[in-house]
Write a protein that holds these residues in place. Sequence first.
Motif, PDB file in Angstrom:
ATOM      1  N   ARG A 121       0.839  -1.218   0.000  1.00 14.11           N
ATOM      2  CA  ARG A 121       0.000   0.000   0.000  1.00 14.11           C
ATOM      3  C   ARG A 121       0.870   1.262   0.000  1.00 14.11           C
ATOM      4  N   ASN A 122       2.191   1.085  -0.041  1.00  9.26           N
ATOM      5  CA  ASN A 122       3.161   2.181   0.108  1.00  9.26           C
ATOM      6  C   ASN A 122       3.199   2.747   1.526  1.00  9.26           C
ATOM      7  N   ASN A 146      17.888   4.981   4.955  1.00  9.53           N
ATOM      8  CA  ASN A 146      17.752   5.533   6.308  1.00  9.53           C
ATOM      9  C   ASN A 146      16.826   6.740   6.427  1.00  9.53           C
ATOM     10  N   GLN A 147      16.158   7.089   5.345  1.00  9.35           N
ATOM     11  CA  GLN A 147      15.298   8.279   5.406  1.00  9.35           C
ATOM     12  C   GLN A 147      13.966   8.029   4.697  1.00  9.35           C
ATOM     13  N   PHE A 148      12.948   8.765   5.143  1.00  8.29           N
ATOM     14  CA  PHE A 148      11.659   8.679   4.452  1.00  8.29           C
ATOM     15  C   PHE A 148      10.926  10.014   4.543  1.00  8.29           C
ATOM     16  N   LEU A 149      10.054  10.192   3.580  1.00  2.78           N
ATOM     17  CA  LEU A 149       9.199  11.376   3.503  1.00  2.78           C
ATOM     18  C   LEU A 149       7.805  10.938   3.930  1.00  2.78           C
ATOM     19  N   PHE A 150       7.247  11.590   4.934  1.00  2.00           N
ATOM     20  CA  PHE A 150       5.896  11.250   5.397  1.00  2.00           C
ATOM     21  C   PHE A 150       4.887  11.986   4.523  1.00  2.00           C
ATOM     22  N   LEU A 151       3.969  11.247   3.900  1.00  7.11           N
ATOM     23  CA  LEU A 151       2.988  11.877   2.999  1.00  7.11           C
ATOM     24  C   LEU A 151       1.642  12.082   3.677  1.00  7.11           C
ATOM     25  N   GLY A 152       1.215  11.133   4.500  1.00  5.93           N
ATOM     26  CA  GLY A 152      -0.085  11.249   5.165  1.00  5.93           C
ATOM     27  C   GLY A 152      -0.542   9.877   5.628  1.00  5.93           C
ATOM     28  N   LYS A 192      15.710  -4.311  18.379  1.00  7.86           N
ATOM     29  CA  LYS A 192      15.892  -4.259  19.836  1.00  7.86           C
ATOM     30  C   LYS A 192      14.637  -3.791  20.558  1.00  7.86           C
ATOM     31  N   ILE A 193      13.591  -3.511  19.790  1.00  4.65           N
ATOM     32  CA  ILE A 193      12.363  -2.977  20.388  1.00  4.65           C
ATOM     33  C   ILE A 193      11.181  -3.924  20.202  1.00  4.65           C
ATOM     34  N   SER A 194      11.080  -4.537  19.008  1.00  7.24           N
ATOM     35  CA  SER A 194       9.937  -5.410  18.745  1.00  7.24           C
ATOM     36  C   SER A 194      10.393  -6.627  17.952  1.00  7.24           C
ATOM     37  N   ASN A 195       9.874  -7.808  18.323  1.00  2.32           N
ATOM     38  CA  ASN A 195      10.251  -9.039  17.612  1.00  2.32           C
ATOM     39  C   ASN A 195       9.578  -9.139  16.250  1.00  2.32           C
ATOM     40  N   GLU A 196       8.496  -8.392  16.084  1.00  2.00           N
ATOM     41  CA  GLU A 196       7.762  -8.458  14.814  1.00  2.00           C
ATOM     42  C   GLU A 196       7.871  -7.135  14.070  1.00  2.00           C
ATOM     43  N   SER A 197       7.690  -7.211  12.754  1.00  2.00           N
ATOM     44  CA  SER A 197       7.642  -5.980  11.960  1.00  2.00           C
ATOM     45  C   SER A 197       6.411  -5.182  12.374  1.00  2.00           C
ATOM     46  N   ILE A 198       6.562  -3.854  12.429  1.00  2.00           N
ATOM     47  CA  ILE A 198       5.423  -2.992  12.767  1.00  2.00           C
ATOM     48  C   ILE A 198       4.936  -2.366  11.467  1.00  2.00           C
ATOM     49  N   VAL A 199       3.732  -2.759  11.059  1.00  2.00           N
ATOM     50  CA  VAL A 199       3.159  -2.242   9.809  1.00  2.00           C
ATOM     51  C   VAL A 199       2.292  -1.039  10.168  1.00  2.00           C
ATOM     52  N   THR A 200       2.633   0.124   9.637  1.00  2.00           N
ATOM     53  CA  THR A 200       1.886   1.347   9.962  1.00  2.00           C
ATOM     54  C   THR A 200       0.848   1.635   8.880  1.00  2.00           C
ATOM     55  N   ASN A 201       0.030   2.650   9.123  1.00  2.00           N
ATOM     56  CA  ASN A 201      -0.908   3.134   8.105  1.00  2.00           C
ATOM     57  C   ASN A 201      -0.430   4.469   7.542  1.00  2.00           C
ATOM     58  N   ASP A 202       0.882   4.695   7.622  1.00  2.00           N
ATOM     59  CA  ASP A 202       1.445   5.964   7.160  1.00  2.00           C
ATOM     60  C   ASP A 202       2.023   5.828   5.765  1.00  2.00           C
ATOM     61  N   LEU A 203       1.484   6.608   4.844  1.00  2.00           N
ATOM     62  CA  LEU A 203       1.993   6.620   3.470  1.00  2.00           C
ATOM     63  C   LEU A 203       3.320   7.365   3.449  1.00  2.00           C
ATOM     64  N   VAL A 204       4.340   6.716   2.880  1.00  2.00           N
ATOM     65  CA  VAL A 204       5.659   7.340   2.859  1.00  2.00           C
ATOM     66  C   VAL A 204       6.320   7.157   1.505  1.00  2.00           C
ATOM     67  N   GLU A 205       7.364   7.959   1.315  1.00  2.00           N
ATOM     68  CA  GLU A 205       8.236   7.777   0.160  1.00  2.00           C
ATOM     69  C   GLU A 205       9.610   7.499   0.763  1.00  2.00           C
TER      70      GLU A 205
END
Length: 348
Positions: free
Chosen positions: A220-221, A247-253, A229-242
């Motif tokens: 979904r991008n 090491n960097q990302f642009l937060f779109l919404g 070191k924080i979570s054993n599982e991947s954390i899937v967000t609802n944040d659209l990014v580029e």
Amino acid sequence: MDTITYHNVHNLFKLNGFHLNRNDLCRVAYSFIKEGDEFEKSVGDFVLDWFDNKSYIEMNTSGTTGTPKLIRVDKQAMVNSAIATGDFFDLKPGDKVLHCLPTKYIAGKMMFVRGFILGLDVDFVAPSSHPMLQNDTKYDFVAMVPLQAQNSLSELKNVKKMIVGGAKMNNTLEKGLSKLKTEVYETYGMTETITHIAAKKIGEETFSILPNIKISQDDRNCLVIDALKISNESIVTNDLVELVGENQFLFLGRIDNVINSGGIKLIPEKIEDKLSDKINSRFFVTGKQDAVLGEKLVIVIEGEQQILDDSIFDGLDKYEKPKEVFYVSKFSETENGKIKRKEIIESI
């Protein structure tokens, strides 16, 4: 560095001027619970939880995007997060910091954990909207929400570095903060990532990730965070990014805010950025059900009805122009200052 555990209290840690060890902290916690103000009681609860026999702490998510839920957070993961913050922002034992966030939430809890683990000299005050009023102490590091930062612009000359999180900063606040000598960072994170996993300096567009974090995108991008070191599982967000490099990302919404208007997908945060200099009141754009378009783009402004000059929408693309304007006397918001968009639009 890996030998530091949640049982440790750094020998340089101070709270309101006093060196306190684990036993002292528990004594202070009992008196806070028994005789303290409401905000001190939640500190007392947290300290006793931190030093109990469990390896985790239970806490509520903020509920910005849904019902707040109770989650378990590993104490060692919180320690690892504190160390990553210390590395990223170059915090040293003995640095003077101001704690002015509610301890009920993860950000307030983490300020204490950083204090215990990194050996910081913590001044702890009530979490008010003017946290630095009549305080001319010089601080190395401060964390605030946008409203507190807005109200503290004249006092921030005494602050070397600050992080602002909890809700998005508007352009007016960014401009005000960029005029200061203070090094100001906007942070990105959530309860599940144990506070921030990325930060960006005021004026920069892209967020840089903290140590020991890996980022990717799903189909979904949206941002996927791997914080070993924080979570054993991947954390899937609802944040659209580029993604910009590794090491960097642009937060779109947020994907939950995206408006589908007649087949055209619109990102409210992008439109709000374009309008932020032109509307003095707080506002947001969102979708409202419409028989023809499915959803029509509308703008909701806080405060009394006013006459809006059409020219304020000149910088928007054809589809980004609101079809209707609504006024709401006071926005409802979560306790950490995020506007409850869904609730507001449903009441209109």
